[in-house]
Design a protein around this motif. Structure first.
Motif, PDB file in Angstrom:
ATOM      1  N   ASN A   3     -14.908  29.698  45.064  1.00  0.00           N
ATOM      2  CA  ASN A   3     -14.318  28.422  45.193  1.00  0.00           C
ATOM      3  C   ASN A   3     -14.323  27.776  46.545  1.00  0.00           C
ATOM      4  OD1 ASN A   3     -13.648  28.489  42.364  1.00  0.00           O
ATOM      5  ND2 ASN A   3     -11.704  29.893  42.851  1.00  0.00           N
ATOM      6  N   GLU A  18     -20.117  18.215  47.876  1.00  0.00           N
ATOM      7  CA  GLU A  18     -20.094  18.635  46.692  1.00  0.00           C
ATOM      8  C   GLU A  18     -21.426  18.646  45.675  1.00  0.00           C
ATOM      9  OE1 GLU A  18     -16.721  17.590  44.027  1.00  0.00           O
ATOM     10  OE2 GLU A  18     -16.012  16.364  45.246  1.00  0.00           O
ATOM     11  N   GLU A  22     -22.466  22.280  44.276  1.00  0.00           N
ATOM     12  CA  GLU A  22     -21.663  22.473  43.077  1.00  0.00           C
ATOM     13  C   GLU A  22     -22.877  23.441  42.213  1.00  0.00           C
ATOM     14  OE1 GLU A  22     -21.385  18.626  41.231  1.00  0.00           O
ATOM     15  OE2 GLU A  22     -23.429  18.080  41.449  1.00  0.00           O
ATOM     16  N   ASP A  23     -24.185  23.627  42.450  1.00  0.00           N
ATOM     17  CA  ASP A  23     -24.844  24.443  41.475  1.00  0.00           C
ATOM     18  C   ASP A  23     -24.500  25.968  41.669  1.00  0.00           C
ATOM     19  OD1 ASP A  23     -26.181  22.290  40.565  1.00  0.00           O
ATOM     20  OD2 ASP A  23     -27.918  22.536  41.742  1.00  0.00           O
ATOM     21  N   GLU A  26     -17.967  26.909  42.806  1.00  0.00           N
ATOM     22  CA  GLU A  26     -16.878  25.840  42.198  1.00  0.00           C
ATOM     23  C   GLU A  26     -16.318  24.969  43.491  1.00  0.00           C
ATOM     24  OE1 GLU A  26     -15.863  25.381  39.407  1.00  0.00           O
ATOM     25  OE2 GLU A  26     -16.864  26.810  38.137  1.00  0.00           O
ATOM     26  N   VAL A  27     -16.381  23.639  43.232  1.00  0.00           N
ATOM     27  CA  VAL A  27     -16.313  22.796  44.436  1.00  0.00           C
ATOM     28  C   VAL A  27     -15.391  21.706  44.059  1.00  0.00           C
ATOM     29  CG1 VAL A  27     -17.341  21.451  46.470  1.00  0.00           C
ATOM     30  CG2 VAL A  27     -18.554  23.059  45.471  1.00  0.00           C
ATOM     31  N   GLN A  28     -14.383  21.441  44.960  1.00  0.00           N
ATOM     32  CA  GLN A  28     -13.411  20.366  44.770  1.00  0.00           C
ATOM     33  C   GLN A  28     -13.278  19.798  46.330  1.00  0.00           C
ATOM     34  OE1 GLN A  28      -9.647  21.717  43.173  1.00  0.00           O
ATOM     35  NE2 GLN A  28      -9.494  23.408  44.680  1.00  0.00           N
TER      36      GLN A  28
END
Length: 452
Positions: A3, A18, A22-23, A26-28
């Motif tokens: 993450n 992101e 993101e592939d 888990e990105v925020q």
């Protein structure tokens, strides 16, 4: 899947980062550092991409807060205002690396991949370190020497019975740890374990501390107070430094042990107590009895089972395990990242006889880790009295105790190895010191596969 949290004041930067990550992760992202810190508290963040300048807020301050509160999170700094000074400061605070804007996406993915791998390896090292501590420890006591194994065996034998135990040994050998182990492994483990240091409490107060008092028992006794025996009821009381107790109080303690009842100061009411008593001392109570300084009947009442703790100088083979243990403990407490000792520093600790025993070693390690500037403790980081090599002379009895439990061949190997080291590999000097011929020494070196 790892993450990743992005904290940057530019929404477009957050979006592009992101998209790039993101592939695989888990990105925020967020433009608000406070919100990012809240997510860290609530979620499982492995890596943070942190801007050096977030509006009016200094990213270095956010970095410092992250490393203090969540040291397991890997942080990579990103900035358009990169300077050598700010980059160095970020690394000193604990950042893994830094990237400058405009960000090269290939470089980003490469550094992130390395950082995630670094985090995984760190967690594995942490796990293995904890496993090693469990392997070489017993209820907080560290060591696999023959002397310590005997102590562990005695604890196992007495933990489930209510027999009185007397723990003897020099200051700093871990007598309270043994008492705690007996309690926490035994049938009374759900009840209180109460510690009383008989040497630290003034004699005039010790009786009231042990047995309590009623209101009005003496000037200042405005309320009723429970004593340590009452607090320990159904549990265990540990009377440390029992040899410092006055003869008058020894008589009262003996009555408690015989009748299992106490009378608080100022009261005529007798109270029954069910307490296991473990006592400890660094004095020779047998000699104190001969001198009239300790009651013989109390000595025999306390000394039903005796557990004698060896001084550290008699179990030098446990030093590496203890050193590793204190490195791990103090790194956590101090926020340091010391990985070990230089060869000279380690040899210095091995030569030293530690009159203060394990407690002194713990203090030496802590002080040296505070001073150390690199990843290892150097000779110059050790306390000055160790650098001056003031070693305590070793008695023949102490020297012999180191080899208890070894075979004759193992003892021979250790002595030859130690003598070779002392003479820096010089064979003639070693042979002369051992009283054997050079040919015999050469054969022994070949037999035991020594280098040099």
């Amino acid at each position: 899947m790892a993450n990743i949290l992005i904290i940057d004041d530019e929404p477009s930067i957050c979006a592009s980062l992101e998209f790039a990550l993101e592939d695989d992760y888990e990105v925020q992202s967020t433009t608000n550092p406070k919100e990012g810190l809240r997510w860290m508290k609530e979620g499982d963040v492995h890596l943070c991409l942190l801007d050096l300048k977030i509006g009016n807020q200094d990213g270095l301050e956010v970095l410092d807060e992250i490393k203090k509160s969540y040291p397991h999170i890997v942080v990579i700094m990103i900035t358009a205002y990169g300077t050598i000074e700010s980059s160095v400061k970020a690394l000193q605070i604990g950042a893994y690396s830094y990237l400058t804007k405009p960000i090269n996406m290939e470089e980003l993915t490469s550094v992130v991949k390395q950082a995630i791998r670094y985090n995984e390896l760190n967690q594995k090292v942490e796990y293995l370190t904890q496993e090693l501590e469990r392997k070489y420890s017993y209820e907080g006591m560290i060591g696999t020497s023959q002397a310590m194994r005997k102590v562990y065996q005695m604890i196992d034998k007495v933990k489930e019975v209510d027999t009185s135990v007397l723990i003897t040994g020099e200051s700093g050998t871990g007598k309270e740890l043994v008492a705690r182990a007996i309690h926490h492994l035994g049938k009374r483990k759900q009840e209180h374990f109460v510690v009383v240091n008989c040497a630290a409490i003034p004699e005039s107060l010790l009786e009231s501390e042990l047995f309590g008092y009623v209101k009005g028992a003496f000037t200042g006794a405005d309320t009723k107070k429970q004593g340590m025996f009452q607090l320990a009821n159904n549990g265990t009381i540990f009377l440390d430094e029992i040899g410092d107790m006055s003869l008058a109080l020894q008589a009262k303690l003996l009555r408690v042990l015989q009748l299992k009842e106490i009378t608080p100061l100022g009261s005529t009411k007798i109270e029954k107590v069910n307490v296991r008593v473990i006592a400890a001392t660094n004095r020779d109570l047998g000699k104190a009895v001969e001198k009239g300084e300790f009651r013989e009947d109390l000595y025999f009442r306390l000394n039903v089972i005796q557990i004698k703790l060896p001084p550290l100088r008699q179990r030098k083979e446990d030093l590496p395990h203890l050193i590793r243990h204190f490195l791990h403990i103090h790194n956590k407490e101090l926020g340091t990242h010391i990985t070990g000792l230089s060869k000279k520093a380690e040899q210095c600790l091995i030569r030293y006889n530690f009159p203060g025993n394990v407690r002194e070693l713990a203090n030496v390690m802590e002080a040296s880790m505070v001073i150390a500037e690199g990843k290892s403790i150097e000779m110059s980081d050790l306390p000055s009295y160790l650098q001056e090599d003031r070693t305590t002379p070793v008695s023949r009895e102490d020297a012999a105790a180191v080899f208890v439990g070894l075979t004759i061949k193992e003892v021979e190997k250790e002595i030859i190895h130690a003598t070779l080291q002392k003479n820096k590999g010089h064979r003639k000097q070693t042979a002369d010191m051992l009283g054997i011929s050079e040919r015999s020494l050469r054969d022994k070196i070949k037999q035991y596969n020594f280098s040099g």
